[in-house]
Design an enzyme around this catalytic site. Structure first.
Site, PDB file in Angstrom:
ATOM      1  N   TRP A   1       0.820  -1.205   0.000  1.00  0.00           N
ATOM      2  CA  TRP A   1       0.000   0.000   0.000  1.00  0.00           C
ATOM      3  C   TRP A   1       0.856   1.257   0.000  1.00  0.00           C
ATOM      4  CZ3 TRP A   1      -4.342  -1.192  -1.843  1.00  0.00           C
ATOM      5  CH2 TRP A   1      -4.910  -2.444  -1.587  1.00  0.00           C
TER       6      TRP A   1
ATOM      7  N   ASP B   1      -1.374   6.875   6.435  1.00  0.00           N
ATOM      8  CA  ASP B   1      -2.477   6.013   6.036  1.00  0.00           C
ATOM      9  C   ASP B   1      -2.662   5.010   7.176  1.00  0.00           C
ATOM     10  OD1 ASP B   1      -4.172   4.086   5.033  1.00  0.00           O
ATOM     11  OD2 ASP B   1      -2.954   3.600   3.275  1.00  0.00           O
TER      12      ASP B   1
ATOM     13  N   LYS C   1     -12.018  -1.716   8.082  1.00  0.00           N
ATOM     14  CA  LYS C   1     -11.250  -2.603   8.956  1.00  0.00           C
ATOM     15  C   LYS C   1     -11.721  -2.458  10.407  1.00  0.00           C
ATOM     16  CE  LYS C   1      -8.229  -2.872   5.408  1.00  0.00           C
ATOM     17  NZ  LYS C   1      -7.973  -4.025   4.550  1.00  0.00           N
TER      18      LYS C   1
END
Length: 365
Positions: free
Chosen positions: A106, A176, A200
């Site tokens: 990511w 992030d 999440k």
């Protein structure tokens, strides 16, 4: 007599488990929200009833993190993937560069997107070590005058997590936190911006939370499309266009649940307990199970491990599925196994997985 609700041992990496009480509350209010005769999904986003939902969610997130009142909280769409572009579009000015710490897939995607829009550099990377660890502070090479330094706080695919965030001086820190937001205490004041997809730890998919410091916001350029400007969303309280109202409602319920659990500190203690159960099974297996991440970089959210052969892994995953465990396959890019123990995954599920791992080793070791 209360009907027993069947719940799988849900270790999906995302969208992931939601608290049962939150789902039941949403079920109870689904058809008629607060006597309106409408579902939350049917309310106008301009109505007082919905705006109360919206503003309560913002207030709860601020309360849980104890963040300064001046920080702005936004509810956007497009996931973290859109933020990969929005951050450089707004804050990477011509003539500046931004640093990215490479700790997994990511962070690679965030770097690649920013590289299309301006000058970026890698402040550190552990890619040559298969992303088995988080870089030490001494490894970071932050260029003076950088527009910002970007980190990915938790790496779902490789199972690593920052335990402490770097000191960046005058360089704004952007994170992030999609896969570990709300999982442990964080000093929000260290960050110029935090962003996170909700799916999440915060709620269902469809909404992205952005936390931004006002002085950082003042640096943003206005020479980008309107919908991609943070200041527009701040000015309109994330109501410039129709927001993902039901996802925000669910996010608010999850935040209320987190508060009832005792807040982030209590949740962090339980996350330590949950991850410890599974890591202990790995560490005490004599090599039957082998964790991917180095011990001082281990994630509490995503526990990644391999078995001694791919054949044995296939057997493990097949038997685990038959035993009611869901989502234990490793990411398709790396294989192996992964247990994602996000906030809403109960301790009992992790205990059950630990017991299954011990029994599988006994039968196949």
């Amino acid at each position: 007599m209360t009907k027993q609700v069947y719940r799988a041992y849900n270790f999906n990496a995302g969208p992931s488990a939601l608290p049962l009480s939150v789902l039941q509350k949403a079920q109870e209010e689904l058809v008629d929200f607060k006597g309106s005769g409408m579902s939350v999904m049917e309310l106008s986003h301009r109505s007082a009833l919905y705006e109360d939902v919206h503003n309560q969610a913002i207030a709860l997130l601020k309360e849980l993190y104890g963040m300064p009142e001046e920080y702005e909280v936004l509810f956007l769409q497009g996931g973290a993937s859109l933020q990969f572009a929005m951050v450089p579009l707004n804050f990477l000015a011509e003539g500046q560069s931004a640093g990215y710490v490479m700790t997994g897939s990511w962070s690679e995607k965030a770097y690649e997107e920013a590289n299309k829009l301006g000058q970026v550099y890698q402040a550190a990377s552990t890619k040559e070590e298969s992303y088995r660890r988080i870089p030490a502070p001494s490894e970071l090479q932050i260029q003076p005058g950088s527009a910002y330094l970007h980190v990915t706080s938790n790496n779902t695919i490789f199972g690593t997590q920052w335990s402490d965030f770097p000191e960046t001086g005058d360089v704004p820190l952007v994170a992030d936190m999609s896969s570990d937001i709300l999982s442990k205490p964080v000093d929000v004041k260290k960050f110029a911006m935090i962003y996170a997809g909700a799916q999440k730890n915060l709620g269902p998919s469809g909404v992205t939370v952005v936390i931004v410091r006002p002085d950082f916001l003042e640096r943003a350029t206005q020479n980008v499309p309107t919908m991609l400007r943070y200041d527009i969303h701040v000015k309109n309280n994330s109501l410039y266009n129709t927001p993902p109202t039901f996802s925000i409602y669910m996010l608010g319920l999850v935040l209320q649940w987190a508060k009832e659990q005792g807040g982030i500190t209590a949740i962090a203690r339980r996350n330590q307990e949950k991850a410890g159960l599974i890591y202990d099974a790995i560490d005490q297996s004599g090599g039957f199970y082998k964790g991917h991440a180095e011990k001082d970089s281990r994630s509490l959210m995503n526990i990644t491990f391999r078995l001694q052969s791919e054949e044995l892994e296939k057997k493990f995953l097949a038997e685990a599925k038959s035993a009611g465990f869901v989502g234990l396959n490793g990411h398709r890019s790396v294989g192996g196994c992964r247990a994602s123990a996000y906030n809403a995954v109960p301790v009992e599920a992790c205990q059950a997985l630990r017991d299954f791992m011990l029994e599988f080793q006994k039968n196949n070791g």
